[in-house]
Design a protein around this motif. Structure first.
Motif, mmCIF file in Angstrom:
data_model
loop_
_atom_site.group_PDB
_atom_site.id
_atom_site.type_symbol
_atom_site.label_atom_id
_atom_site.label_comp_id
_atom_site.label_asym_id
_atom_site.label_seq_id
_atom_site.Cartn_x
_atom_site.Cartn_y
_atom_site.Cartn_z
ATOM 1 N N MET A 1 0.829 -1.178 0.000
ATOM 2 C CA MET A 1 0.000 0.000 0.000
ATOM 3 C C MET A 1 0.874 1.242 0.000
ATOM 4 S SD MET A 1 -2.940 -0.373 2.609
ATOM 5 C CE MET A 1 -4.400 0.108 2.128
ATOM 6 N N SER A 2 0.516 2.083 -0.800
ATOM 7 C CA SER A 2 1.306 3.302 -0.863
ATOM 8 C C SER A 2 0.576 4.410 -0.099
ATOM 9 C CB SER A 2 1.536 3.705 -2.311
ATOM 10 O OG SER A 2 0.329 4.170 -2.856
ATOM 11 N N GLU A 3 1.388 5.263 0.489
ATOM 12 C CA GLU A 3 0.808 6.371 1.256
ATOM 13 C C GLU A 3 0.533 7.540 0.330
ATOM 14 O OE1 GLU A 3 2.554 7.435 5.114
ATOM 15 O OE2 GLU A 3 3.970 5.821 4.709
ATOM 16 N N SER A 4 -0.469 8.235 0.669
ATOM 17 C CA SER A 4 -0.774 9.429 -0.117
ATOM 18 C C SER A 4 0.139 10.566 0.331
ATOM 19 C CB SER A 4 -2.236 9.806 0.047
ATOM 20 O OG SER A 4 -2.460 10.244 1.358
ATOM 21 N N PHE A 5 0.208 11.591 -0.468
ATOM 22 C CA PHE A 5 1.073 12.729 -0.178
ATOM 23 C C PHE A 5 0.687 13.413 1.126
ATOM 24 C CE2 PHE A 5 2.004 17.271 -0.472
ATOM 25 C CZ PHE A 5 3.383 17.220 -0.609
ATOM 26 N N SER A 6 -0.594 13.548 1.378
ATOM 27 C CA SER A 6 -1.050 14.247 2.601
ATOM 28 C C SER A 6 -0.721 13.444 3.851
ATOM 29 C CB SER A 6 -2.541 14.535 2.518
ATOM 30 O OG SER A 6 -3.278 13.350 2.458
ATOM 31 N N LYS A 7 -0.772 12.085 3.758
ATOM 32 C CA LYS A 7 -0.429 11.277 4.924
ATOM 33 C C LYS A 7 1.056 11.408 5.230
ATOM 34 C CE LYS A 7 -4.034 7.785 4.865
ATOM 35 N NZ LYS A 7 -4.311 6.373 4.835
ATOM 36 N N LYS A 8 1.894 11.419 4.170
ATOM 37 C CA LYS A 8 3.327 11.590 4.375
ATOM 38 C C LYS A 8 3.607 12.952 5.006
ATOM 39 C CE LYS A 8 5.108 8.828 0.577
ATOM 40 N NZ LYS A 8 5.852 8.857 -0.700
ATOM 41 N N GLU A 9 2.950 13.946 4.493
ATOM 42 C CA GLU A 9 3.128 15.304 5.007
ATOM 43 C C GLU A 9 2.747 15.374 6.485
ATOM 44 O OE1 GLU A 9 4.316 19.211 4.533
ATOM 45 O OE2 GLU A 9 4.391 17.639 3.020
ATOM 46 N N GLN A 10 1.647 14.740 6.850
ATOM 47 C CA GLN A 10 1.159 14.741 8.237
ATOM 48 C C GLN A 10 2.144 13.999 9.137
ATOM 49 O OE1 GLN A 10 -2.738 13.003 8.665
ATOM 50 N NE2 GLN A 10 -3.331 14.586 10.143
ATOM 51 N N ARG A 11 2.674 12.838 8.671
ATOM 52 C CA ARG A 11 3.635 12.062 9.450
ATOM 53 C C ARG A 11 4.909 12.872 9.643
ATOM 54 N NH1 ARG A 11 7.230 8.056 7.152
ATOM 55 N NH2 ARG A 11 6.079 8.559 5.294
ATOM 56 N N ASN A 12 5.370 13.559 8.629
ATOM 57 C CA ASN A 12 6.576 14.384 8.746
ATOM 58 C C ASN A 12 6.365 15.549 9.727
ATOM 59 O OD1 ASN A 12 8.008 12.802 6.980
ATOM 60 N ND2 ASN A 12 7.612 14.101 5.189
ATOM 61 N N LYS A 13 5.175 16.152 9.704
ATOM 62 C CA LYS A 13 4.859 17.243 10.650
ATOM 63 C C LYS A 13 4.901 16.739 12.092
ATOM 64 C CE LYS A 13 2.010 20.451 7.983
ATOM 65 N NZ LYS A 13 0.672 21.009 7.829
ATOM 66 N N LYS A 14 4.315 15.555 12.324
ATOM 67 C CA LYS A 14 4.311 14.979 13.688
ATOM 68 C C LYS A 14 5.727 14.684 14.133
ATOM 69 C CE LYS A 14 -0.230 12.867 14.073
ATOM 70 N NZ LYS A 14 -0.962 11.614 14.315
ATOM 71 N N ALA A 15 6.566 14.137 13.236
ATOM 72 C CA ALA A 15 7.953 13.810 13.574
ATOM 73 C C ALA A 15 8.722 15.094 13.888
ATOM 74 C CB ALA A 15 8.610 13.039 12.439
ATOM 75 N N LYS A 16 8.506 16.122 13.089
ATOM 76 C CA LYS A 16 9.173 17.404 13.300
ATOM 77 C C LYS A 16 8.746 18.024 14.630
ATOM 78 C CE LYS A 16 11.299 21.209 11.799
ATOM 79 N NZ LYS A 16 12.487 21.463 12.519
ATOM 80 N N ALA A 17 7.447 17.980 14.962
ATOM 81 C CA ALA A 17 6.937 18.510 16.229
ATOM 82 C C ALA A 17 7.535 17.746 17.403
ATOM 83 C CB ALA A 17 5.421 18.449 16.267
ATOM 84 N N LYS A 18 7.648 16.424 17.276
ATOM 85 C CA LYS A 18 8.209 15.582 18.327
ATOM 86 C C LYS A 18 9.686 15.939 18.530
ATOM 87 C CE LYS A 18 7.966 10.782 19.733
ATOM 88 N NZ LYS A 18 7.603 9.424 19.346
#
Length: 149
Positions: free
Chosen positions: A1-18
């Motif tokens: 399953m491939s991730e959509s662009f918005s899911k990747k963006e959201q995961r990167n934002k959470k990682a950056k916030a953490k």
């Protein structure tokens, strides 16, 4: 399953916030003021009342003995407690009157029982002041002759 662009963006934002949160926590721990030594926490006051982190320079000071320190009111010199005045009002039937003090010009109450000899209004008298629950009262009221006593 491939991730959509918005899911990747959201995961990167959470990682950056953490990561930012961890960095802030590390900064707080590094700059924590808790656990300072006593010397680091001391503040000194100079002769002008200003706070400074360094102790004031020691100067030659004069030692004062405890006996030289005077606490309280300065004692008044002893004065003659006998006062003089004149009878400004006297009611013989009720048994009281008032004396106007020569020094303070205050009106002082007296009772007929405090008279050593009979007096009339405008007579010159000497007396002692006594504190009563209602104020000052004249006691030992004696008449002064025109000659002085």
């Amino acid at each position: 399953m491939s991730e959509s662009f918005s899911k990747k963006e959201q995961r990167n934002k959470k990682a950056k916030a953490k990561q930012d949160k961890a960095q802030k926590m590390a900064d707080r721990k590094a700059n924590n003021n808790k656990g300072k030594s006593l010397e680091d926490m001391l503040a000194y006051v100079d002769e002008n009342g200003n706070l400074s982190p360094v102790p004031p320079k020691t100067r030659n000071t004069e030692d004062i003995s405890l006996e030289d320190i005077n606490i309280g009111a300065t004692p008044r010199p002893a004065e003659d407690p006998t006062r003089t005045g004149f009878v400004s009002f006297f009611n013989f039937s009720k048994g009281f009157g008032f004396i106007t003090d020569d020094k303070s010009k205050e009106s002082v109450f007296f009772h007929i029982n405090q008279l050593a000899q009979p007096v009339n209004e405008k007579d010159k008298v000497s007396f002692l002041m006594e504190r009563t629950p209602r104020g000052y009262s004249a006691v030992n009221v004696t008449k002064i002759d025109a000659k002085g006593k």
